[in-house]
Design an enzyme around this catalytic site. Sequence first.
Site, PDB file in Angstrom:
ATOM      1  N   ARG A  42       0.954  -1.231   0.074  1.00  0.00           N
ATOM      2  CA  ARG A  42       0.013  -0.009  -0.081  1.00  0.00           C
ATOM      3  C   ARG A  42       0.930   1.317  -0.103  1.00  0.00           C
ATOM      4  O   ARG A  42       1.427   1.573   0.863  1.00  0.00           O
ATOM      5  CB  ARG A  42      -0.774  -0.074   1.400  1.00  0.00           C
ATOM      6  CG  ARG A  42      -1.908   1.186   1.440  1.00  0.00           C
ATOM      7  CD  ARG A  42      -2.901   0.685   2.166  1.00  0.00           C
ATOM      8  NE  ARG A  42      -3.901   1.640   2.578  1.00  0.00           N
ATOM      9  CZ  ARG A  42      -3.713   2.883   3.414  1.00  0.00           C
ATOM     10  NH1 ARG A  42      -2.405   2.771   4.113  1.00  0.00           N
ATOM     11  NH2 ARG A  42      -4.659   3.952   3.341  1.00  0.00           N
ATOM     12  N   SER A 111     -13.268  -2.639  -2.878  1.00  0.00           N
ATOM     13  CA  SER A 111     -13.670  -2.287  -1.810  1.00  0.00           C
ATOM     14  C   SER A 111     -15.060  -1.558  -1.876  1.00  0.00           C
ATOM     15  O   SER A 111     -15.005  -0.436  -2.177  1.00  0.00           O
ATOM     16  CB  SER A 111     -12.643  -1.440  -0.988  1.00  0.00           C
ATOM     17  OG  SER A 111     -11.188  -1.802  -0.597  1.00  0.00           O
ATOM     18  N   LYS A 140      -6.559   5.118   7.981  1.00  0.00           N
ATOM     19  CA  LYS A 140      -7.052   5.963   6.790  1.00  0.00           C
ATOM     20  C   LYS A 140      -7.923   6.907   6.805  1.00  0.00           C
ATOM     21  O   LYS A 140      -9.018   6.690   7.522  1.00  0.00           O
ATOM     22  CB  LYS A 140      -7.562   4.572   5.729  1.00  0.00           C
ATOM     23  CG  LYS A 140      -8.185   4.926   4.326  1.00  0.00           C
ATOM     24  CD  LYS A 140      -8.738   3.737   3.713  1.00  0.00           C
ATOM     25  CE  LYS A 140      -9.658   4.144   2.606  1.00  0.00           C
ATOM     26  NZ  LYS A 140      -8.777   4.706   1.297  1.00  0.00           N
TER      27      LYS A 140
HETATM   28  N1  TZP Z   1      -9.321   0.594   4.344  1.00  0.00           N
HETATM   29  C1  TZP Z   1     -10.642   0.885   5.227  1.00  0.00           C
HETATM   30  S1  TZP Z   1      -9.986   1.086   6.614  1.00  0.00           S
HETATM   31  C2  TZP Z   1      -8.277   1.122   6.352  1.00  0.00           C
HETATM   32  C3  TZP Z   1      -8.392   0.810   4.896  1.00  0.00           C
HETATM   33  C4  TZP Z   1      -7.061   0.843   4.257  1.00  0.00           C
HETATM   34  C5  TZP Z   1      -7.327   1.199   7.204  1.00  0.00           C
HETATM   35  C6  TZP Z   1      -6.937  -0.020   8.086  1.00  0.00           C
HETATM   36  O1  TZP Z   1      -5.939   0.252   8.765  1.00  0.00           O
HETATM   37  P1  TZP Z   1      -6.208  -0.237  10.575  1.00  0.00           P
HETATM   38  O2  TZP Z   1      -4.916   0.241  11.279  1.00  0.00           O
HETATM   39  O3  TZP Z   1      -6.073  -1.927  10.242  1.00  0.00           O
HETATM   40  O4  TZP Z   1      -7.204   0.308  11.197  1.00  0.00           O
END
Ligand code: TZP
Length: 216
Positions: A42, A111, A140
């Site tokens: 990512r 997604s 995010k």
């Molecule tokens: N897509 C939705 S929430 C997220 C992504 C990439 C972040 C997930 O990161 P974490 O630290 O596991 O909450």
Amino acid sequence: MQHLADALRLYVLTDTGLAAGRDEADIVRRAIGGGATAIQLRWKTGPMRRALELGRQLRELCHASGVPFIVNDRVDLALALDADGVHVGVDDLPVAETRKLVGDRMLVGYSPPTLDDALRAAREGADYLGVGPVYPTTTKLDAGTAVNVAQVKSIAEVVGLPVVGIGGITAGNAAPVIEAGAAGVAVISAVVAAKDVRAAAVELRRVIDAALEERQ
Ligand code: TZP
Ligand code: MG
């Protein structure tokens, strides 16, 4: 590669910020050592040449352990790296165009923000879905408000593709995501920001495997 649903049990995504100066390839090596079943590169900011360099390292680590290597957002980068998959979202190329570019040599993940969108992605050729944020997360910033495990349940029930829950998932709250019908969970901070990356992956796998076992 193993059966897709098994490969999605513990899906770990990289994050340069959360790596906090630690070597990202080393984090991935430890995550795989602890039981991560899929890895996603990512790469949100920074030169694409560096993404290519890191991606090559991750691809080798993944291939040496039979773990699928998936690239987030960028179909071009996934193709350049000869990745096992590419994961797109609403701000990326749509699933149909992604599938057209990668053919059947790559997994396509998507997604979906809604159930309707999930159904469309399935028709357009997605292989699996990432649903979230299941729980609140600060990783995010544009992830939106938490959708809860109910969204995982309705999409998993209706769409017929393997689903991973994502967003704020830890060993302490992963079980309800699996109980809702997810094939696995996708995490960033719970593994990447852990002091002991390997131990964090081991603990998540223990909880996920137990919940999957229970569901059978
Ligand atoms: N897509 C939705 S929430 C997220 C992504 C990439 C972040 C997930 O990161 P974490 O630290 O596991 O909450
Ligand atoms: Mg994206």
